[in-house]
Write an enzyme that holds these catalytic residues in place. Structure first.
Site, PDB file in Angstrom:
ATOM      1  N   LYS A   1     -23.061 -53.705 -83.066  1.00 24.66           N
ATOM      2  CA  LYS A   1     -24.591 -53.652 -83.541  1.00 24.66           C
ATOM      3  C   LYS A   1     -24.450 -54.164 -85.437  1.00 24.66           C
ATOM      4  O   LYS A   1     -23.412 -53.759 -85.803  1.00 24.66           O
ATOM      5  CB  LYS A   1     -25.141 -52.339 -83.228  1.00 24.66           C
ATOM      6  CG  LYS A   1     -25.336 -52.101 -81.770  1.00 24.66           C
ATOM      7  CD  LYS A   1     -26.427 -53.258 -81.204  1.00 24.66           C
ATOM      8  CE  LYS A   1     -26.874 -53.184 -79.900  1.00 24.66           C
ATOM      9  NZ  LYS A   1     -26.186 -53.196 -78.728  1.00 24.66           N
TER      10      LYS A   1
HETATM   11  C1  LIG Z   1     -26.786 -51.947 -77.414  1.00 23.18           C
HETATM   12  C2  LIG Z   1     -28.206 -52.013 -76.858  1.00 23.18           C
HETATM   13  C3  LIG Z   1     -28.539 -50.850 -76.075  1.00 23.18           C
HETATM   14  C4  LIG Z   1     -27.513 -49.692 -76.014  1.00 23.18           C
HETATM   15  O1  LIG Z   1     -26.779 -49.384 -76.774  1.00 23.18           O
HETATM   16  P1  LIG Z   1     -25.600 -48.537 -76.600  1.00 23.18           P
HETATM   17  O2  LIG Z   1     -24.921 -48.059 -77.839  1.00 23.18           O
HETATM   18  O3  LIG Z   1     -24.355 -49.713 -76.436  1.00 23.18           O
HETATM   19  O4  LIG Z   1     -25.382 -47.712 -75.475  1.00 23.18           O
HETATM   20  C5  LIG Z   1     -29.721 -50.596 -75.691  1.00 23.18           C
HETATM   21  N1  LIG Z   1     -30.734 -51.755 -75.880  1.00 23.18           N
HETATM   22  C6  LIG Z   1     -30.470 -52.965 -76.577  1.00 23.18           C
HETATM   23  C7  LIG Z   1     -31.423 -53.854 -76.729  1.00 23.18           C
HETATM   24  C8  LIG Z   1     -29.238 -52.943 -76.894  1.00 23.18           C
HETATM   25  O5  LIG Z   1     -28.673 -54.227 -77.348  1.00 23.18           O
END
Ligand SMILES: *Cc1c(COP(=O)(O)O)cnc(C)c1O
Length: 407
Positions: free
Chosen positions: A186
């Site tokens: 992210k």
């Molecule tokens: C990455 C993501 C999540 C979940 O995040 P994690 O930290 O990997 O559990 C939820 N929603 C979206 C749209 C994502 O891209």
């Protein structure tokens, strides 16, 4: 998009602060931690920067979604309206709290189509959950209006759009609550981590307790805390929060690099007359993690993707239609509600029903859509070159160069 591309001194310094005290848990140990509270600092930094009254940092974006849904009172018998194009975590979270994900079509914003949302509302609907995919946003005016008319809650999944805004407000702070992910790919990363933002003290208090076994955090020490409701362990560790704090403080730096590289890559792609781009409800608020582009037909898109692959230019670009993790077409486990623990029969039936509807309107958009990820490591020149090379290959594919490869 990924913050991991730019790790440096400040990440190391914040981690060392924690290692120097040895207290890697976020609560308690007030004496030995010598005033080092990285999780609390990260919460304050997020609230200040995004303009949210409250932030709860947790162990992942998925944990943030589960926690937010629970804190909003979502559970058995409730329906949550969400898009066919998202990450699997969005429906996992809804199912985890005992509710039913009601998938609806996306439009050319690559996010919830407000008309499809309206059509899906039933007496069981409790929450509308837009997912701000690939750095950009849903039409928040339209969704807020629907929530107001139908007295529904709005939970923004901003996991992919940290730092993006809609009409001057940061995503995640517009609805009743918002969630963020700081996983490894992210915009801002701490390995594994997430956050919930809200302007409701009640929702925040519930998030605070739910993510720590229901502790009310009002006792003189942890042992004296009361447990007003059930909870789980979705705590973040101080080591993760330390990295998150360093990264979050660099958000503007990351956003500026991504904007520069996005503009360069996008203008090179725009030289291909057949390419159009995702509609962005407020272009000035984009966080520029991806350039999302369309070709006129699904076939043309698949051909272009195959040729990009054959010519070594596919890196960083994702053809969502074939992707296993982000689009309804390949979510076999959702369509059958395959779960290790037995779901309540009513929940299972409803999940299967809503996951197997006709999503041809989504297919028509996602089948033509490719997102090219923006790297923080490119110079402006490299971003332009990347766009130019891609444009060349795409033009070639449109001129009839069809590759019969399995993509
Ligand atoms: C990455 C993501 C999540 C979940 O995040 P994690 O930290 O990997 O559990 C939820 N929603 C979206 C749209 C994502 O891209």
């Amino acid at each position: 998009m990924p913050g991991f591309e730019l790790f440096g001194e400040s990440e190391r310094a914040h981690v060392n602060d924690v290692l120097n005290t040895g207290i890697i848990m976020r609560y308690g140990f007030d004496g030995p931690r010598k005033g080092i509270w990285k999780s609390k600092e990260l919460e304050a930094a997020i609230s200040n920067k995004l303009g949210a009254q409250y932030t709860q940092v947790v162990s992942s974006g998925t944990a943030a979604l589960v926690t937010a849904l629970a804190a909003m009172g979502v559970g058995s018998g409730d329906e949550v309206i969400m898009p066919t194009f998202t990450f699997v975590a969005s429906f996992e979270a809804v199912i985890t709290v005992g509710a039913v994900p009601v998938l609806v079509d996306v439009d050319d914003t690559l996010t919830l189509d407000p008309a499809a949302v309206r059509a899906a509302i039933t007496p069981k609907t409790k929450v509308i959950m837009p997912v701000h995919m690939c750095g950009s946003m849903s039409d928040m005016d339209a969704l807020m209006q629907i929530c107001k008319e139908h007295k529904l809650l709005l939970l923004e999944d901003a996991c992919q759009s940290t730092g993006a805004k809609f009409k001057g407000k940061y995503l995640g702070t517009i609805g009743d609550a918002g969630t963020f992910s700081f996983d490894f790919v992210k915009t801002v990363t701490c390995g594994e981590g997430g956050a919930i933002t809200t302007n409701s003290e009640e929702i925040w208090r519930k998030c605070d307790g739910f993510s720590d076994h229901g502790h009310d955090h009002l006792g003189v020490d942890r042992g004296a805390d009361l447990h007003p409701f059930l909870g789980y362990n979705f705590r973040i560790s101080e080591l993760h929060a330390a990295v998150g704090l360093a990264q979050f403080n660099r958000l503007d730096e990351f956003l500026a690099i991504m904007k520069r590289n996005y503009d360069a890559l996008k203008s090179a792609l725009a030289e291909v007359p057949e390419i159009s781009f995702r509609r962005i409800p407020d272009p000035s608020g984009d966080s520029h993690t991806h350039v999302s582009w369309f070709l006129p037909t699904r076939e043309a898109t698949a051909n272009a993707v195959a040729l990009l692959k054959a010519e070594g230019q596919i890196a960083g670009s994702i053809y969502w239609y074939d992707h296993n993790w982000h689009y309804i077409r390949n979510w076999a486990h959702l369509k059958t509600a395959a779960s290790l623990n037995e779901l309540h029969p009513d929940q299972k039936k409803a999940v299967i029903h809503h996951a197997n509807k006709d999503f041809s309107a989504s297919d028509a958009v996602i089948g033509r859509s490719v997102s090219t990820q923006i790297s923080l490591l490119w110079s402006e020149e490299q971003a332009r070159e990347k766009g130019e090379k891609m444009a060349q290959v795409i033009k070639k594919s449109l001129s009839g160069e069809v590759i019969k490869l399995k993509i």
